[in-house]
Design a protein around this motif. Sequence first.
Motif, PDB file in Angstrom:
ATOM      1  N   UNK A  61       0.816  -1.219   0.000  1.00  0.00           N
ATOM      2  CA  UNK A  61       0.000   0.000   0.000  1.00  0.00           C
ATOM      3  C   UNK A  61       0.844   1.261   0.000  1.00  0.00           C
ATOM      4  N   UNK A  62       2.087   1.169   0.469  1.00  0.00           N
ATOM      5  CA  UNK A  62       2.938   2.354   0.543  1.00  0.00           C
ATOM      6  C   UNK A  62       3.839   2.518  -0.671  1.00  0.00           C
ATOM      7  N   UNK A  63       3.588   1.782  -1.747  1.00  0.00           N
ATOM      8  CA  UNK A  63       4.421   1.926  -2.932  1.00  0.00           C
ATOM      9  C   UNK A  63       4.137   3.260  -3.615  1.00  0.00           C
ATOM     10  N   UNK A  64       5.035   3.630  -4.501  1.00  0.00           N
ATOM     11  CA  UNK A  64       4.931   4.953  -5.132  1.00  0.00           C
ATOM     12  C   UNK A  64       3.731   5.072  -6.057  1.00  0.00           C
ATOM     13  N   UNK A  65       3.234   3.954  -6.572  1.00  0.00           N
ATOM     14  CA  UNK A  65       2.141   3.998  -7.535  1.00  0.00           C
ATOM     15  C   UNK A  65       0.760   3.836  -6.888  1.00  0.00           C
ATOM     16  N   UNK A  66       0.704   3.651  -5.559  1.00  0.00           N
ATOM     17  CA  UNK A  66      -0.568   3.452  -4.879  1.00  0.00           C
ATOM     18  C   UNK A  66      -0.855   4.608  -3.945  1.00  0.00           C
ATOM     19  N   UNK A  67      -2.110   4.836  -3.592  1.00  0.00           N
ATOM     20  CA  UNK A  67      -2.466   6.040  -2.855  1.00  0.00           C
ATOM     21  C   UNK A  67      -2.070   6.031  -1.391  1.00  0.00           C
ATOM     22  N   UNK A  68      -1.683   4.887  -0.833  1.00  0.00           N
ATOM     23  CA  UNK A  68      -1.308   4.848   0.573  1.00  0.00           C
ATOM     24  C   UNK A  68      -2.307   4.050   1.387  1.00  0.00           C
ATOM     25  N   UNK A  69      -2.075   3.988   2.710  1.00  0.00           N
ATOM     26  CA  UNK A  69      -2.884   3.134   3.564  1.00  0.00           C
ATOM     27  C   UNK A  69      -4.206   3.773   3.936  1.00  0.00           C
ATOM     28  N   UNK A 323      -1.626   5.549  -9.809  1.00  0.00           N
ATOM     29  CA  UNK A 323      -1.350   6.825 -10.454  1.00  0.00           C
ATOM     30  C   UNK A 323      -1.689   6.761 -11.939  1.00  0.00           C
ATOM     31  N   UNK A 324      -1.814   7.903 -12.623  1.00  0.00           N
ATOM     32  CA  UNK A 324      -2.126   7.879 -14.063  1.00  0.00           C
ATOM     33  C   UNK A 324      -1.102   7.108 -14.895  1.00  0.00           C
ATOM     34  N   UNK A 325       0.170   7.220 -14.523  1.00  0.00           N
ATOM     35  CA  UNK A 325       1.188   6.480 -15.278  1.00  0.00           C
ATOM     36  C   UNK A 325       1.000   4.983 -15.125  1.00  0.00           C
ATOM     37  N   UNK A 326       0.778   4.523 -13.902  1.00  0.00           N
ATOM     38  CA  UNK A 326       0.545   3.098 -13.684  1.00  0.00           C
ATOM     39  C   UNK A 326      -0.761   2.656 -14.337  1.00  0.00           C
ATOM     40  N   UNK A 327      -1.772   3.538 -14.384  1.00  0.00           N
ATOM     41  CA  UNK A 327      -3.008   3.210 -15.084  1.00  0.00           C
ATOM     42  C   UNK A 327      -2.788   3.010 -16.570  1.00  0.00           C
ATOM     43  N   UNK A 328      -1.934   3.851 -17.170  1.00  0.00           N
ATOM     44  CA  UNK A 328      -1.606   3.674 -18.592  1.00  0.00           C
ATOM     45  C   UNK A 328      -0.868   2.364 -18.822  1.00  0.00           C
ATOM     46  N   UNK A 329       0.013   1.998 -17.892  1.00  0.00           N
ATOM     47  CA  UNK A 329       0.709   0.718 -18.017  1.00  0.00           C
ATOM     48  C   UNK A 329      -0.261  -0.451 -17.882  1.00  0.00           C
ATOM     49  N   UNK A 330      -1.238  -0.341 -16.963  1.00  0.00           N
ATOM     50  CA  UNK A 330      -2.243  -1.398 -16.833  1.00  0.00           C
ATOM     51  C   UNK A 330      -3.059  -1.538 -18.114  1.00  0.00           C
ATOM     52  N   UNK A 387     -11.439   5.195 -20.212  1.00  0.00           N
ATOM     53  CA  UNK A 387     -11.768   6.118 -19.108  1.00  0.00           C
ATOM     54  C   UNK A 387     -10.762   6.116 -17.964  1.00  0.00           C
ATOM     55  N   UNK A 388      -9.925   5.097 -17.878  1.00  0.00           N
ATOM     56  CA  UNK A 388      -8.941   5.063 -16.799  1.00  0.00           C
ATOM     57  C   UNK A 388      -7.860   6.116 -16.991  1.00  0.00           C
ATOM     58  N   UNK A 389      -7.513   6.412 -18.235  1.00  0.00           N
ATOM     59  CA  UNK A 389      -6.395   7.310 -18.514  1.00  0.00           C
ATOM     60  C   UNK A 389      -6.824   8.525 -19.324  1.00  0.00           C
ATOM     61  N   UNK A 390      -8.109   8.642 -19.631  1.00  0.00           N
ATOM     62  CA  UNK A 390      -8.556   9.775 -20.443  1.00  0.00           C
ATOM     63  C   UNK A 390      -8.592   9.418 -21.918  1.00  0.00           C
ATOM     64  N   UNK A 391      -9.408  10.166 -22.634  1.00  0.00           N
ATOM     65  CA  UNK A 391      -9.596   9.906 -24.054  1.00  0.00           C
ATOM     66  C   UNK A 391      -8.578  10.677 -24.876  1.00  0.00           C
ATOM     67  N   UNK A 392      -7.307  10.424 -24.639  1.00  0.00           N
ATOM     68  CA  UNK A 392      -6.242  11.066 -25.403  1.00  0.00           C
ATOM     69  C   UNK A 392      -5.929  10.210 -26.621  1.00  0.00           C
ATOM     70  N   UNK A 393      -6.193  10.771 -27.800  1.00  0.00           N
ATOM     71  CA  UNK A 393      -6.004  10.005 -29.033  1.00  0.00           C
ATOM     72  C   UNK A 393      -4.560   9.538 -29.222  1.00  0.00           C
ATOM     73  N   UNK A 394      -3.536  10.383 -29.001  1.00  0.00           N
ATOM     74  CA  UNK A 394      -2.152   9.889 -29.162  1.00  0.00           C
ATOM     75  C   UNK A 394      -1.815   8.745 -28.205  1.00  0.00           C
ATOM     76  N   UNK A 395      -2.266   8.863 -26.935  1.00  0.00           N
ATOM     77  CA  UNK A 395      -1.958   7.807 -25.973  1.00  0.00           C
ATOM     78  C   UNK A 395      -2.661   6.507 -26.338  1.00  0.00           C
TER      79      UNK A 395
END
Length: 456
Positions: A61-69, A323-330, A387-395
Amino acid sequence: MALTTAPVPSAGTLRAMRRRFARAHAPGGDRAGTIVLAALGAYVVAGLVWWLTTRPATALADSAQLPGTDGWNPTWAWVVGAAAIAAGAAAAGAVGPLITSQEGGFWLLATPVGRAGMLRPILVVTFVVAATAGAAGGRLAAFAGAVAQWAPLTVGGAAVGVGVAATAVLTQSRVLPARTISVLQVLFSAVGIGGVVAAAAGLEIPVAATWTPVMVIAVITMALAAAALRACGRITAADLEEGADIAVSAGASIVGMDLSVLAGVVDDRAWRRIARRPTRPLPRGRTRALIRADFLRHLRRPSTFVVAAAAVAGAWTFGGMVSPTAGAWAQLAAAFVAATVFSAGLRELSSDPELAGMLGPDDRSLRLPLMVIPACAAAAVTVMTAPLVGWSAPALATTVIGSCCAAYRLRTRPRTTYDGLILVTGVGQLPIDLIRQKLRGPDILIATAILLAVAA
């Protein structure tokens, strides 16, 4: 004149004879090297045990990509535990769990020697492996639920692992119905899906981190294990040989670092279960015929749609809490999984040069039509997780193109060769050419993940 016959030797006598024969005919080896390898393995295992026992409950839960405890939901412990049990049941049902080679079945199990005595040592080893895997699953469940009292979950996981193995043995020996393991797998898969829905909805299901339920589970497990030890002699030789192909191919895949061997055996089993299907006409054009045949392949084996749906569910599950970056990776991982499972036809064509030569044209003209279905699957998964990362056409375009290119390179990868360039360093040999071969496919995936991280 009286006819006398020699007494039938016991299972222990035969095992002792095999050990003596193996020691007498074993090739000479480097004893120092064996000791070093054993010490290295013990060091790695001890390090893993120390790491798992000393990490805090909030390590995940305390990792950099998660919101915390804050607001962390303990329901995730139930999800991980149910997934571990379902996976263990699936593995036990696929392998046996007790197996034997054709040689062992012919020379040993077909003799008057007590079959139970021959199988009980193997069953004890199976129980030890199941207990170890169950303990690891229980510890991971404690991490997932941020449970401070992790010891009851770990011991309970070990007991559940032994119980699943014992249930599989009782199913294999026909004491329990043949569909028991399948029902167990489906049941805990449903429990895991329900846990995901509950966690996503904010419903908290507390984890009972006490010893009382562990003792109850241990009593049930001991009864199942005793029954399995008693009934293992009823397993037929055919049942013992049924899962040997999975075990052998899994070992070969691990040693050779090539999962295509195991994938081929699993595919062969799946198609044999599907058996015959009515034929359907194909279009006259070669490109349209290839696309149509690839589409029919997935209609006749709908498990690919289940895997794609699970990838979408996993992306939605983790995308909302990272986080948004981890969401894009997922999202990228889900699209890559979909493109990979829907490109089984491309893998079979690329691994069969005779079939490609019989079809006539060059490889590219045959492979590109077989990427139409995987590309559509990757695009559909990307849209469903947008919807997890937004409707960005390039992404979104980067995700679709990167996942498809990675799946194409992975599926068209040649057979692994082990005689390439090896770099000798001060700490040992580094197989440069083998690493290059294994990076074909993942290299595009890594580059796409970097692009998504930069663009986020």
